[in-house]
Design an enzyme around this catalytic site. Structure first.
Site, short mmCIF file in Angstrom:
data_model
loop_
_atom_site.label_atom_id
_atom_site.label_comp_id
_atom_site.label_asym_id
_atom_site.label_seq_id
_atom_site.Cartn_x
_atom_site.Cartn_y
_atom_site.Cartn_z
N ARG A 103 24.41 19.51 -33.65
CA ARG A 103 23.44 20.57 -33.91
C ARG A 103 22.86 20.39 -35.30
NH1 ARG A 103 25.16 26.81 -33.29
NH2 ARG A 103 26.08 26.38 -35.29
N THR A 107 17.91 24.06 -38.05
CA THR A 107 17.08 24.55 -36.94
C THR A 107 17.93 25.03 -35.76
OG1 THR A 107 17.01 22.38 -35.89
CG2 THR A 107 15.31 22.83 -37.53
N ASP A 203 34.28 26.01 -36.92
CA ASP A 203 33.67 24.78 -36.39
C ASP A 203 34.73 24.01 -35.59
OD1 ASP A 203 31.15 22.64 -37.37
OD2 ASP A 203 32.88 21.93 -36.24
N ASP A 206 35.30 20.29 -36.57
CA ASP A 206 36.01 20.14 -37.85
C ASP A 206 37.48 20.50 -37.70
OD1 ASP A 206 33.57 19.50 -38.89
OD2 ASP A 206 33.35 21.28 -40.14
O1 LIG Z 1 25.49 26.08 -28.44
P1 LIG Z 1 25.05 25.32 -29.66
O2 LIG Z 1 24.32 26.19 -30.64
O3 LIG Z 1 24.29 24.08 -29.33
O4 LIG Z 1 26.37 24.93 -30.48
C1 LIG Z 1 27.48 24.38 -29.87
C2 LIG Z 1 27.70 22.97 -30.31
O5 LIG Z 1 28.07 22.94 -31.70
C3 LIG Z 1 29.27 22.20 -31.85
O6 LIG Z 1 29.03 20.85 -32.02
P2 LIG Z 1 28.56 20.26 -33.43
O7 LIG Z 1 27.06 20.19 -33.48
O8 LIG Z 1 29.24 21.00 -34.53
O9 LIG Z 1 29.07 18.78 -33.35
P3 LIG Z 1 30.60 18.24 -33.43
O10 LIG Z 1 31.21 18.50 -32.09
O11 LIG Z 1 30.43 16.80 -33.73
O12 LIG Z 1 31.31 18.98 -34.52
C4 LIG Z 1 29.99 22.45 -30.53
O13 LIG Z 1 30.98 21.51 -30.27
C5 LIG Z 1 28.86 22.41 -29.53
O14 LIG Z 1 28.56 21.10 -29.07
O1 LIG Z 2 30.94 28.91 -33.84
C1 LIG Z 2 30.55 27.75 -33.62
C2 LIG Z 2 29.22 27.45 -33.22
C3 LIG Z 2 28.86 26.17 -32.98
N1 LIG Z 2 29.77 25.20 -33.12
C4 LIG Z 2 31.05 25.45 -33.50
O2 LIG Z 2 31.86 24.53 -33.60
N2 LIG Z 2 31.39 26.72 -33.76
MG LIG Z 3 30.95 20.68 -35.36
#
Ligand SMILES: O=P(O)(O)OC[C@H]1O[C@H](OP(=O)(O)OP(=O)(O)O)[C@H](O)[C@@H]1O
Ligand SMILES: O=c1cc[nH]c(=O)[nH]1
Ligand SMILES: [Mg+2]
Length: 213
Positions: A103, A107, A203, A206
Site C-alpha cells: 500500500r 494515497t 501493521d 511488520d
Molecule cells: O485494505 P488495504 O488498505 O489495501 O490494506 C491492507 C493491506 O495492507 C497490508 O499490507 P502492506 O501494504 O502493509 O504490505 P506488507 O504486507 O508488505 O506489510 C496488509 O497486509 C494488506 O495487504
Molecule cells: O491496520 C492495518 C491496515 C493495513 N495494513 C495493516 O497491516 N494494518
Molecule cells: Mg505492512
C-alpha cells in the site's frame, strides 16, 4: 459478497493475544498460523468435492474427494505469507499462486510488485489470504486478477476487516458475476486517518517479519 465473522471462543482468545502490543514476532506468527487453520475450516465449507467409493477392511463406503482442478491458494505478500502454512495444513494438495502488493502509505492505493499466478484459472476455486482488509484496495485488486483469469469462486480469509473495506469491496464487486465470500476472525470499528484498522493490531507485515522502511 457474503461475509462470515467467526464466532468461536478459541478464535476470539487467539485474536486477543494477537492484537496485544506486547506479543512478540514469534508468538504473533504462531497465533496467525493457528487462527488461519481455524478459519480455513469455515472457509472451506463449500470446497468442491466429488463422490468416490472407498474400500474399508469391511465393506465399500461412499465418500468424497477434492474435485480436480484443485483449489488455488493465493497469499498476498508480505503479510499473507504468514497465513500460508496454516491454510496448507487443511488443504495440502492445493496449488499456490503469489501476489506481491504494498500500500502506498500516502494515497493508500495498492501497488502490485509481483505476480506469479497460473495464466488460466477457468472454473477454479481460489482462496486469497491477507490478514488485513483495511481500505479494501489490496483485496479488490487481487480479486480482479483472479476473475480476469477465469476464477469462478473466490473466498478471502482475513484476520481483521474494517467496515469501510467491506463497503468498498461490495461496491467494486457489483459488476462481477463471480461469488465472493469473506471469512474473517474479527470485524473492527473503523479506519483511522492513516488507513489503519481501529482497534486493529497495527501493521501485520511488520509484526510478522519486522519493519522494512
Ligand atoms: O485494505 P488495504 O488498505 O489495501 O490494506 C491492507 C493491506 O495492507 C497490508 O499490507 P502492506 O501494504 O502493509 O504490505 P506488507 O504486507 O508488505 O506489510 C496488509 O497486509 C494488506 O495487504
Ligand atoms: O491496520 C492495518 C491496515 C493495513 N495494513 C495493516 O497491516 N494494518
Ligand atoms: Mg505492512
Amino acid at each position: 459478497m457474503q461475509v462470515h465473522v467467526a464466532d468461536h471462543p478459541l478464535i476470539s482468545h487467539k485474536l486477543t493475544k494477537l492484537r496485544d502490543e506486547r506479543t512478540d514476532s514469534p508468538t504473533f506468527r504462531r497465533l496467525a498460523d493457528e487462527l488461519v487453520t481455524l478459519l480455513a475450516y469455515e472457509a472451506t465449507r463449500d470446497v468442491r468435492v466429488s463422490p468416490v467409493d472407498v474400500k474399508t477392511p469391511v465393506a465399500v463406503a461412499k465418500g468424497v474427494r477434492l474435485t480436480d482442478p484443485r483449489p488455488l491458494v493465493v497469499p498476498i505478500l508480505r503479510a499473507g505469507l504468514g497465513m500460508l502454512e496454516g491454510m496448507q495444513r487443511l488443504l495440502p494438495t492445493a496449488e499456490v499462486g503469489f501476489l506481491g502488493m504494498v500500500r502506498n502509505e500516502e494515497t493508500l492505493e495498492a501497488v502490485t510488485y509481483a505476480e506469479r499466478l497460473p495464466d488460466d484459472l477457468t472454473g477454479r476455486q481460489c482462496y486469497v489470504l491477507d490478514p488485513m482488509l483495511a481500505t479494501g484496495g489490496s483485496l479488490a485488486t487481487a480479486i480482479d486478477f483472479l476473475v480476469k483469469r477465469g476464477a469462478n469462486h473466490i473466498t478471502a480469509i482475513t484476520l481483521l476487516a474494517a467496515p469501510e473495506g467491506i463497503a468498498r469491496m461490495e461496491k467494486e464487486l457489483e459488476n462481477i458475476n463471480v461469488p465472493v465470500n469473506l471469512v474473517t476472525a474479527g470485524l473492527d470499528e473503523k479506519l483511522n486517518e492513516l488507513g489503519y484498522i481501529v482497534p486493529g493490531l497495527g501493521d501485520a507485515g511488520d509484526r510478522l517479519y519486522g519493519v522494512v522502511d
